[in-house]
Design a protein around this motif. Structure first.
Motif: not given
Length: 466
Positions: A250-266
């Motif tokens: 699962r991915a939790e806490g998805v966020s995007l930077d200014g170039r649309g690249r995602a960060s999340y908690r796996l």
């Protein structure tokens, strides 16, 4: 391919040898392009009205091919004669795969995202052992056996993308190369004109999990109800991925930077770790989770997996390929293909990357939508306007409903124009683009890629001039 004698090849495909030494060994690749024939190869000659492979049989043998797999005799050429060359190629692929007990076959399908996710999975499995995967979207009755025949005794993982134009197609591909791990990404309206209904699309995609053995593994998207329901169609163990609470990966806490690249908690049963993707688009979260679910099942430790996900890159071209031009213009080249679902994710990525500049979408026709064609194009236009895209360039009369859908949104502050062709779109872009603008180029292989290529060429010219 594993070495086989011509006698073994003939037995596998149900063919007969003509002017060929039964003991001669095929040690090279299996090719249907005579220009790629090499010493030890087997050349497959497909009949055709305009181009007949049999006309190039002698050329292939002169280049080193051991024999030709074909449907008619070619004087002076060693042959494996069969009734149907494509069917024979599939039989040969199955025979090779059956002789590789240490091989894990990973099959995946879905209405969108297949090629990108296939590339992501292959990048991860390569870290675990020698991997074979098809180039681009070579996922049909020809590409499937051609790819499988690249596997040899050293290959540990065979990653197979399975395309379909109707019910039964995925089942056939699974008969050619039986999967041990099956991944189903999503069910959408792509190719609905060929399938007839979303229900038929779901029926066809589910053939991939039906083909699994009892000790196999089905990797299903928990965020897509039609995919999640496929758990009832398989004997195999099921692992779910997604952002839903019931997902095992699962991915939790998805966020995007200014170039649309995602960060999340796996999040996995073994624990959790931070992931920062280098790929553009919110949809890459789902694609990366599918790949992560496969790699986890194959034994990749959590910390290594999280780090590897951040290092994944684009392999196949024209799929959310971000180009930063020297003049400050950013282009998203997603021109390989298009359907309503992939249009939506690309437009959302564009909207998220706008920053201080304008967002410009160059959109072309979406093919194979059947009776859903007009509605699908209207919805894409409406979405572009609702997302606040500043400038919409709709290319070609068949795509006109995109323009209609956008202009029907009353409170939209942007502008749409319907253009005759790709050249007209390039002309407009060259006259209007300025630093900070972000341009999305997308369509269904109807030469929309010409716009992207022109923008790339302009960038190269400006880079050289600078």
């Amino acid at each position: 391919m594993i070495p086989l004698t011509l006698a073994e090849v003939a037995e596998a495909v149900g063919g007969r040898l003509l002017d060929a030494d039964p003991a001669a060994r095929v040690t090279g690749p299996v090719e249907f392009d005579s220009r790629k024939a090499a010493p030890g190869a087997l050349f497959v000659a497909f009949p055709g009205e305009k181009v007949d492979g049999h006309d190039y049989a002698a050329t292939a043998v002169a280049a080193g091919a051991v024999a030709v797999l074909g449907t008619r005799e070619v004087p002076g050429v060693p042959m494996v004669l069969v009734a149907d060359a494509l069917d024979a190629m599939g039989r040969l692929a199955r025979a090779v795969v059956d002789r590789l007990p240490g091989l894990t076959v990973i099959g995946l399908t879905g209405s969108s995202g297949k090629t990108t996710t296939k590339d992501l999975i292959a990048q991860l499995t390569t870290r675990l052992g020698p991997t074979v995967a098809p180039p681009g979207s070579f996922n049909n009755e020809l590409g499937h056996p051609w790819t499988a025949l690249r596997a040899d005794a050293d290959t540990r993982f065979l990653v197979m993308e399975k395309g379909a134009r109707g019910v039964g197609h995925v089942r056939y591909l699974c008969e050619v190369v039986p999967p041990r791990i099956s991944v189903v990404l999503n069910v959408g309206v792509a190719h609905i004109g060929e399938f007839g209904s979303v229900e038929n699309i779901a029926l066809a995609k589910g053939e991939l999990v039906e083909a699994l053995p009892a000790d196999g593994l089905a990797v299903l998207n928990a965020d897509d109800p039609l995919v999640d329901a496929m758990a009832d169609r398989t004997r195999a163990r099921v692992v779910r991925y997604g952002e839903a609470t019931q997902a095992d990966v699962r991915a939790e806490g998805v966020s995007l930077d200014g170039r649309g690249r995602a960060s999340y908690r796996l999040v996995t049963p073994e624990g959790s770790a931070a992931v920062r993707l280098g790929l553009t688009g919110r949809h890459q979260v789902s694609n990366s989770l599918a790949a992560a679910a496969v790699a986890r099942e194959l034994g990749m430790p959590l910390a290594e997996l999280a780090a590897a996900l951040g290092e994944l890159g684009l392999v196949s071209t024209r799929r959310m390929d971000v180009v930063e031009r020297p003049d400050g213009v950013t282009m998203i080249d997603d021109s390989y293909n298009a359907n309503p679902a992939s249009m939506a994710v690309a437009l959302r990525a564009l909207a998220g990357m706008g920053g201080g500049g304008r967002t410009v979408a160059v959109l072309g026709y979406m093919a194979e939508l059947g009776p859903y064609e007009r509605q699908g194009h209207l919805e894409v236009g409406r979405l572009a306007a609702e997302l606040g895209v500043d400038r919409l360039l709709v290319v070609g009369e068949p795509a006109a409903p995109i323009h209609e859908g956008a202009t029907a949104v009353e409170d939209w502050g942007g502008e749409s124009v319907l253009l005759t062709d790709q050249a007209a779109a390039v002309e407009v872009l060259r006259s209007e683009l300025r630093p900070g603008d972000v341009v999305l180029v997308k369509g269904s292989r109807y030469r929309t890629w010409e716009v992207a290529d022109a923008l790339r060429a302009d960038a190269a010219g400006k880079g050289a001039a600078g």
